[in-house]
Write a protein that holds these residues in place. Structure first.
Motif, PDB file in Angstrom:
ATOM      1  N   GLN A 180      70.386  90.091  10.411  1.00  0.00           N
ATOM      2  CA  GLN A 180      69.514  90.253   9.253  1.00  0.00           C
ATOM      3  C   GLN A 180      68.863  91.632   9.263  1.00  0.00           C
ATOM      4  O   GLN A 180      68.796  92.288   8.230  1.00  0.00           O
ATOM      5  CB  GLN A 180      68.454  89.149   9.243  1.00  0.00           C
ATOM      6  CG  GLN A 180      69.047  87.773   9.019  1.00  0.00           C
ATOM      7  CD  GLN A 180      68.062  86.654   9.284  1.00  0.00           C
ATOM      8  OE1 GLN A 180      66.995  86.848   9.826  1.00  0.00           O
ATOM      9  NE2 GLN A 180      68.448  85.456   8.901  1.00  0.00           N
TER      10      GLN A 180
ATOM     11  N   LEU B 118      68.988  94.808   6.498  1.00  0.00           N
ATOM     12  CA  LEU B 118      67.782  95.450   5.950  1.00  0.00           C
ATOM     13  C   LEU B 118      67.770  96.941   6.254  1.00  0.00           C
ATOM     14  O   LEU B 118      67.429  97.761   5.391  1.00  0.00           O
ATOM     15  CB  LEU B 118      66.521  94.783   6.512  1.00  0.00           C
ATOM     16  CG  LEU B 118      66.264  93.342   6.078  1.00  0.00           C
ATOM     17  CD1 LEU B 118      65.037  92.785   6.785  1.00  0.00           C
ATOM     18  CD2 LEU B 118      66.121  93.241   4.562  1.00  0.00           C
TER      19      LEU B 118
ATOM     20  N   LYS C 158      70.271  98.720   4.052  1.00  0.00           N
ATOM     21  CA  LYS C 158      69.753  98.812   2.685  1.00  0.00           C
ATOM     22  C   LYS C 158      68.743  99.951   2.569  1.00  0.00           C
ATOM     23  O   LYS C 158      68.797 100.749   1.639  1.00  0.00           O
ATOM     24  CB  LYS C 158      69.111  97.486   2.265  1.00  0.00           C
ATOM     25  CG  LYS C 158      68.510  97.534   0.857  1.00  0.00           C
ATOM     26  CD  LYS C 158      67.992  96.207   0.416  1.00  0.00           C
ATOM     27  CE  LYS C 158      67.280  96.211  -0.907  1.00  0.00           C
ATOM     28  NZ  LYS C 158      67.627  97.197  -1.868  1.00  0.00           N
TER      29      LYS C 158
ATOM     30  N   ARG D 234      57.574  96.608   4.185  1.00  0.00           N
ATOM     31  CA  ARG D 234      58.338  96.107   3.038  1.00  0.00           C
ATOM     32  C   ARG D 234      58.842  94.693   3.182  1.00  0.00           C
ATOM     33  O   ARG D 234      58.910  93.948   2.212  1.00  0.00           O
ATOM     34  CB  ARG D 234      59.558  97.013   2.841  1.00  0.00           C
ATOM     35  CG  ARG D 234      59.507  97.815   1.588  1.00  0.00           C
ATOM     36  CD  ARG D 234      60.560  98.879   1.635  1.00  0.00           C
ATOM     37  NE  ARG D 234      61.789  98.479   0.984  1.00  0.00           N
ATOM     38  CZ  ARG D 234      62.794  99.314   0.774  1.00  0.00           C
ATOM     39  NH1 ARG D 234      62.716 100.557   1.161  1.00  0.00           N
ATOM     40  NH2 ARG D 234      63.876  98.899   0.185  1.00  0.00           N
ATOM     41  N   TYR D 235      59.230  94.357   4.406  1.00  0.00           N
ATOM     42  CA  TYR D 235      59.924  93.088   4.598  1.00  0.00           C
ATOM     43  C   TYR D 235      59.177  92.096   5.486  1.00  0.00           C
ATOM     44  O   TYR D 235      59.682  91.022   5.764  1.00  0.00           O
ATOM     45  CB  TYR D 235      61.324  93.337   5.171  1.00  0.00           C
ATOM     46  CG  TYR D 235      62.167  94.207   4.277  1.00  0.00           C
ATOM     47  CD1 TYR D 235      62.489  93.807   2.984  1.00  0.00           C
ATOM     48  CD2 TYR D 235      62.620  95.447   4.703  1.00  0.00           C
ATOM     49  CE1 TYR D 235      63.259  94.596   2.154  1.00  0.00           C
ATOM     50  CE2 TYR D 235      63.389  96.256   3.876  1.00  0.00           C
ATOM     51  CZ  TYR D 235      63.699  95.821   2.605  1.00  0.00           C
ATOM     52  OH  TYR D 235      64.459  96.615   1.784  1.00  0.00           O
TER      53      TYR D 235
ATOM     54  N   LEU E 181      72.804  89.646   2.024  1.00  0.00           N
ATOM     55  CA  LEU E 181      71.658  90.532   1.875  1.00  0.00           C
ATOM     56  C   LEU E 181      70.593  89.892   0.996  1.00  0.00           C
ATOM     57  O   LEU E 181      69.404  89.930   1.312  1.00  0.00           O
ATOM     58  CB  LEU E 181      72.084  91.886   1.286  1.00  0.00           C
ATOM     59  CG  LEU E 181      70.961  92.871   0.975  1.00  0.00           C
ATOM     60  CD1 LEU E 181      70.167  93.227   2.226  1.00  0.00           C
ATOM     61  CD2 LEU E 181      71.524  94.127   0.310  1.00  0.00           C
ATOM     62  N   GLN E 182      70.994  89.278  -0.106  1.00  0.00           N
ATOM     63  CA  GLN E 182      70.030  88.617  -0.986  1.00  0.00           C
ATOM     64  C   GLN E 182      69.322  87.464  -0.263  1.00  0.00           C
ATOM     65  O   GLN E 182      68.116  87.268  -0.453  1.00  0.00           O
ATOM     66  CB  GLN E 182      70.712  88.125  -2.276  1.00  0.00           C
ATOM     67  CG  GLN E 182      71.163  89.245  -3.189  1.00  0.00           C
ATOM     68  CD  GLN E 182      70.054  90.246  -3.496  1.00  0.00           C
ATOM     69  OE1 GLN E 182      68.930  89.870  -3.827  1.00  0.00           O
ATOM     70  NE2 GLN E 182      70.364  91.526  -3.382  1.00  0.00           N
TER      71      GLN E 182
ATOM     72  N   LEU F 163      66.759  89.102   1.978  1.00  0.00           N
ATOM     73  CA  LEU F 163      65.618  89.580   1.192  1.00  0.00           C
ATOM     74  C   LEU F 163      64.724  88.415   0.769  1.00  0.00           C
ATOM     75  O   LEU F 163      63.489  88.529   0.784  1.00  0.00           O
ATOM     76  CB  LEU F 163      66.097  90.370  -0.025  1.00  0.00           C
ATOM     77  CG  LEU F 163      66.772  91.705   0.288  1.00  0.00           C
ATOM     78  CD1 LEU F 163      67.378  92.308  -0.972  1.00  0.00           C
ATOM     79  CD2 LEU F 163      65.810  92.662   0.944  1.00  0.00           C
ATOM     80  N   SER F 164      65.325  87.298   0.435  1.00  0.00           N
ATOM     81  CA  SER F 164      64.554  86.102   0.083  1.00  0.00           C
ATOM     82  C   SER F 164      63.751  85.609   1.289  1.00  0.00           C
ATOM     83  O   SER F 164      62.576  85.251   1.166  1.00  0.00           O
ATOM     84  CB  SER F 164      65.503  85.012  -0.421  1.00  0.00           C
ATOM     85  OG  SER F 164      64.807  83.826  -0.665  1.00  0.00           O
TER      86      SER F 164
ATOM     87  N   ALA G 259      62.759  87.452   3.764  1.00  0.00           N
ATOM     88  CA  ALA G 259      61.709  88.450   3.996  1.00  0.00           C
ATOM     89  C   ALA G 259      60.514  88.192   3.078  1.00  0.00           C
ATOM     90  O   ALA G 259      59.359  88.302   3.513  1.00  0.00           O
ATOM     91  CB  ALA G 259      62.260  89.859   3.785  1.00  0.00           C
ATOM     92  N   GLU G 260      60.780  87.828   1.830  1.00  0.00           N
ATOM     93  CA  GLU G 260      59.682  87.497   0.897  1.00  0.00           C
ATOM     94  C   GLU G 260      58.878  86.315   1.421  1.00  0.00           C
ATOM     95  O   GLU G 260      57.650  86.295   1.321  1.00  0.00           O
ATOM     96  CB  GLU G 260      60.238  87.173  -0.489  1.00  0.00           C
ATOM     97  CG  GLU G 260      60.712  88.377  -1.262  1.00  0.00           C
ATOM     98  CD  GLU G 260      61.310  88.000  -2.612  1.00  0.00           C
ATOM     99  OE1 GLU G 260      60.845  86.998  -3.206  1.00  0.00           O
ATOM    100  OE2 GLU G 260      62.238  88.689  -3.054  1.00  0.00           O
TER     101      GLU G 260
END
Length: 158
Positions: A9, A13, A16, A35-36, A89-90, A93-94, A96-97
């Motif tokens: 993961q 990141l 990216k 950011r993450y 990746l998505q 990112l989810s 990480a949110e």
């Protein structure tokens, strides 16, 4: 929280971020946290990933930034890798949110407190264990009620 492939993961990141702009290692660490929501990324985690990405041809160094720190950027092969792994990746990112929101509501403090209890459980008195068990049961019940949409003002008496 489960992190089945934390290193993979982080790799996504980092790729990216480096696709967006060249960065040095410490900048990557700061950005991962900011950011993450990655908690305290260390050089011992980030630099081996950078070395692995370089060996795979996914990133390259592009000179030095301030104080002669190496700058890294994504290669065309790295950009292609990101496109091929867009769904993964998505998902990262989810996740990480979720980490960011979890941190905002005090989740990391709770996790630290639970770790402290776990690490000292053998030294606790029976009275302390009973008190903690009661607190855990009450807390768990309140959390589940909140998750079901019941807030403190709406809770029913037990």
């Amino acid at each position: 929280m489960e992190r089945p492939n934390f290193r993979g993961q982080l790799k996504l990141l980092i790729l990216k971020m480096l696709e967006e702009k060249p960065m040095h290692g410490y900048g990557i660490m700061a950005e991962l946290e900011k950011r993450y929501g990655v908690p305290h990324p260390s050089p011992g985690t980030v630099y081996p990933i950078l070395a692995s990405l370089r060996r795979a041809g996914l990133i390259e160094t592009v000179g030095s930034g301030k104080r002669e720190k190496k700058l890294y950027r994504t290669t065309e092969k790295g950009s292609e890798y990101l496109r091929e792994h867009e769904e993964e990746l998505q998902n990262v990112l989810s996740l990480a949110e979720k980490f960011i929101e979890f941190r905002k509501i005090g989740g990391f403090e709770l996790a630290r407190a639970l770790k402290d209890v776990f690490n000292s459980v053998n030294e606790l008195s029976e009275e302390q264990k009973r008190a903690l068990a009661e607190e855990f049961m009450d807390f768990t019940k309140r959390v589940r009620l909140i998750l079901l949409g019941e807030t403190k003002g709406q809770e029913k008496s037990s």
